[in-house]
Write an enzyme that holds these catalytic residues in place. Structure first.
Site, PDB file in Angstrom:
ATOM      1  N   SER A 281       0.847  -1.194   0.000  1.00  0.00           N
ATOM      2  CA  SER A 281       0.000   0.000   0.000  1.00  0.00           C
ATOM      3  C   SER A 281       0.879   1.240   0.000  1.00  0.00           C
ATOM      4  CB  SER A 281      -0.897   0.011   1.239  1.00  0.00           C
ATOM      5  OG  SER A 281      -1.558   1.248   1.378  1.00  0.00           O
TER       6      SER A 281
ATOM      7  N   TYR B 130      -3.053  -0.849  10.343  1.00  0.00           N
ATOM      8  CA  TYR B 130      -3.026  -1.166   8.908  1.00  0.00           C
ATOM      9  C   TYR B 130      -1.702  -0.724   8.285  1.00  0.00           C
ATOM     10  CZ  TYR B 130      -4.252  -0.946   3.937  1.00  0.00           C
ATOM     11  OH  TYR B 130      -4.269  -1.087   2.568  1.00  0.00           O
TER      12      TYR B 130
END
Length: 683
Positions: A560, A573
């Site tokens: 990400s 996350y």
């Protein structure tokens, strides 16, 4: 009155749907009739015949070649003889009627020259058993009297068509013939009569073989001999576990000359054959029907060890036998190759037989590998039948070579479309039941890969696998990537389905967006378990299989932008994505020695079609940024340099770029797919 071609297609589909009648893509059928020639307005006699490469079970009108019968039969006058009969295939083109349709096959002469309205040429196991029996001619008379005539072996072609036509003319009482070493041919005045006669020949042969087999059993004997002590099938769970462990090793060996996809078979027929005393000598004789050995090669590689031999011993034995097989195959080629023979296509086996475990078959794609296995099952049935009634005596090795390295077969291979970029590659995608994972699975399959669709939601994974084309393209596997045993089973299922694994995409993920003070240890552990731990487990098990294969490979992490960019309210996350990003660097450094490349993709703002966003992350991030959830994608796009929304297919494109044929020297790279987020630039 029905049309001859319609009757032909219906008959062919019925015959081709029964594996006792003919093998996949094997045999051919025809019908003769009259139609109006649009060029003259006059009636013209035509032959409709299954074209080259078609399959009876799925035959349609487009798979038929349509030829003018007068022109086809006129070729008899210009036939240059057996030594030049390959030229006749090109001559068939001058007999075609109209445009379109399939290319005429080598067996077209058989159908056109026989004086019957409907002709079936089939490859039933029982028929080939008679055809390969050492005293097949005498047995054919014993079984059928003068209703079915024996035709000595001749390679398929124009002369064989002349032979059968002559037999049909000289034996008006005959309903068909047994073609030595090959199969059967039957004919009739109507489509129904031809079909009835074909089935009568097949069922009569089946009953004869069954009676002889039962007589042997009553005497305590088996066509393949007794079961060897220690060679009986392993229990199912143990058998499949061993098959999964061996499959990558065998696939790597079978891919020495060119990459192959694998198929595993542990049917009762195979397990019985590999347990018997006569396995080695019968397997060494090879197959006989031309359709069979074109797909299975001249003979299989046989492992001659007990079922429970130590795995390391089996692997060592496999490597020794593979080296010997290659030398034996090269010697076979050199014994028979002429100056104008095609170059040797490869010396690796297409069939590998392992006592207690089963059969591994290989091909350029899953269907080819599966069909090769199906054909060897046909060959086992043929050998068992021939040994029950006589002695198995396939066509001579020199004739096998003439067909395997036939110039016409070489020309057919040359006409095949170029393989897709990921052809022969086996891809395993986690979290592939929806969102980004689904888009990746779709792209990899579209580029030619076989895909293992892994997801904790098996129903979603199965839906994706079905949409990709079913088990010859994709299989669905339930996978909880946090569970070490489940991940091991996932890689095992990949090995059993396709022979191993070449390309892994660590995509499974979830996200919980919370400020630091509201983030619980459960939130932290869950995200780290799925993404950091899960990626580690999948990469470890996949690398083990890739190293066993010795074919290199690719591992791609869907990380990400957040692995680099520090944003609010997502500490768990972002931390786990940073963990994944560093796994890329670490594994690239470690696995490069094995030819395994490890790269990453850093998406951002993938809202539409994203499983994570649909699961609540979108609402959480929208609240963080103070925008409606429906406008979150547009919000993300406007903060980028390109001002474009990122979609799942954009991530899939990056995965293909990293694993396709163009970046083969690249490892340890992270590719941003974020439309340009300057704060996440690599530096």
């Amino acid at each position: 009155m029905s049309h001859p071609a319609a009757d032909l297609i219906a008959r062919s589909n019925r015959l081709g749907s029964d594996p006792r009648t003919t093998n996949y893509a094997g045999g051919n059928t025809s019908a003769k009739g009259t139609a109006t020639d649009p060029a003259t307005g006059r009636p013209v006699e035509l032959l409709w015949v299954k074209g080259s490469g078609g399959d009876l079970g799925t035959l349609t009108e487009k798979n038929l070649a349509v030829l003018r019968l007068d022109r086809l039969r006129a070729l008899v006058d210009v036939y240059p003889g057996v030594e030049r009969e390959d030229e006749m295939v090109a001559a068939f083109d001058y007999c075609l009627h109209g445009r379109g349709g399939a290319a005429p096959s080598i067996d077209t002469a058989m159908h056109g020259l026989v004086d019957a309205a409907h002709v079936d040429h089939l490859h039933p196991d029982a028929g080939i058993a008679l055809a390969t029996a050492a005293d097949g001619e005498a047995l054919t008379r014993e079984v059928f009297g003068d209703d079915v005539v024996w035709v000595p072996w001749r390679r398929p072609g124009f002369q064989l068509g002349l032979d059968i036509a002559a037999i049909n003319e000289k034996n008006p009482q005959a309903i068909g013939c047994v073609l030595g070493g090959h199969g059967i041919t039957a004919w009739g005045d109507t489509s129904d009569e031809a079909e009835e006669r074909s089935l009568r020949i097949i069922r009569t042969a089946e009953r004869f073989i069954a009676e002889r087999t039962e007589a042997l059993a009553a005497d305590g004997r088996h066509p393949f001999g007794a079961v060897r002590p220690g060679y009986a099938p392993l229990p199912e769970a143990e058998r499949r576990a061993r098959a999964a462990a061996l499959a990558p090793v065998i696939r790597g060996l079978a891919s020495t000359d060119r990459p192959q996809v694998g198929h595993y078979t542990d049917s009762d027929v195979v397990l019985d054959f590999v347990a018997r005393e006569r396995l080695a000598p019968l397997a060494a004789l090879g197959t006989s029907c031309p359709d069979h050995f074109l797909r299975t090669k001249v003979s299989p590689l046989v492992v001659d060890l007990p079922a429970d031999a130590p795995l390391d011993d089996v692997v060592a034995h496999l490597r020794e036998r593979h080296a010997a097989y290659r030398e034996e195959y090269r010697a076979y080629y050199e014994r028979h190759a002429a100056p104008d023979s095609p170059a040797m296509r490869g010396a690796d086996p297409a069939i590998v037989l392992v006592p207690g475990v089963g059969m591994f078959s290989f091909g350029k794609d899953k269907q080819t590998a599966r069909v090769a296995g199906d054909f060897y099952v046909n060959a086992i049935n043929v050998m068992r039948g021939a040994e029950a009634i006589s002695t198995y005596a396939p066509i001579p090795e020199s004739e096998k070579f003439r067909i395997e390295y036939w110039a016409l077969e070489e020309a057919k291979l040359a006409r095949m479309p170029r393989p897709k970029p990921l052809a022969t590659r086996v891809a395993l995608v986690t979290g592939a039941g929806s969102g980004i994972g689904r888009a990746i699975a779709e792209r990899l399959a579209a580029e030619g890969a076989c895909v293992v669709v892994a997801d904790v939601n098996l129903d979603g994974a199965q839906e994706v696998a079905d949409a990709l084309g079913g088990p010859d393209v994709a299989v669905a596997v339930h996978a909880d990537v946090t569970d070490e045993d489940a991940v091991a089973r996932l890689v095992q299922e990949s090995a059993l389905a396709f022979g191993g694994v070449d390309l892994v995409v660590n995509n499974a993920g979830l996200s919980i967006s919370k400020p630091l003070l509201e983030t619980t240890t459960r939130d932290w552990d869950l995200q780290h378990d799925v993404m950091a731990r899960g990626s580690f487990l999948v990469s470890r098990e996949a690398a083990r299989a890739m190293i066993a294969q010795g074919m290199g490979g690719d591992i791609v992490y869907i990380a990400s932008k957040n692995s680099l960019f520090a944003g609010p309210n997502n500490v768990a996350y972002s931390a786990t994505k940073a963990d994944q990003a560093h796994q890329v660097r670490l594994l690239a450094a470690e696995l490069g020695a094995h030819g395994i490349r490890v790269n990453g993709v850093n998406p951002d703002g993938v809202v539409r079609g994203s499983g994570i966003f649909a699961g609540g992350w979108g609402a959480q991030r929208a609240a963080t940024y103070g925008v409606p959830e429906s406008e979150l994608g547009a919000y993300y796009a406007q903060r980028t340099l390109l001002k474009r929304e990122v979609l799942p297919e954009h991530v899939a494109a990056a995965v293909f770029a990293l694993t396709g044929p163009d970046l083969v020297q690249t490892t340890g790279l992270h590719v941003p797919v974020d439309s340009g987020v300057a704060a996440a630039f690599l530096r």
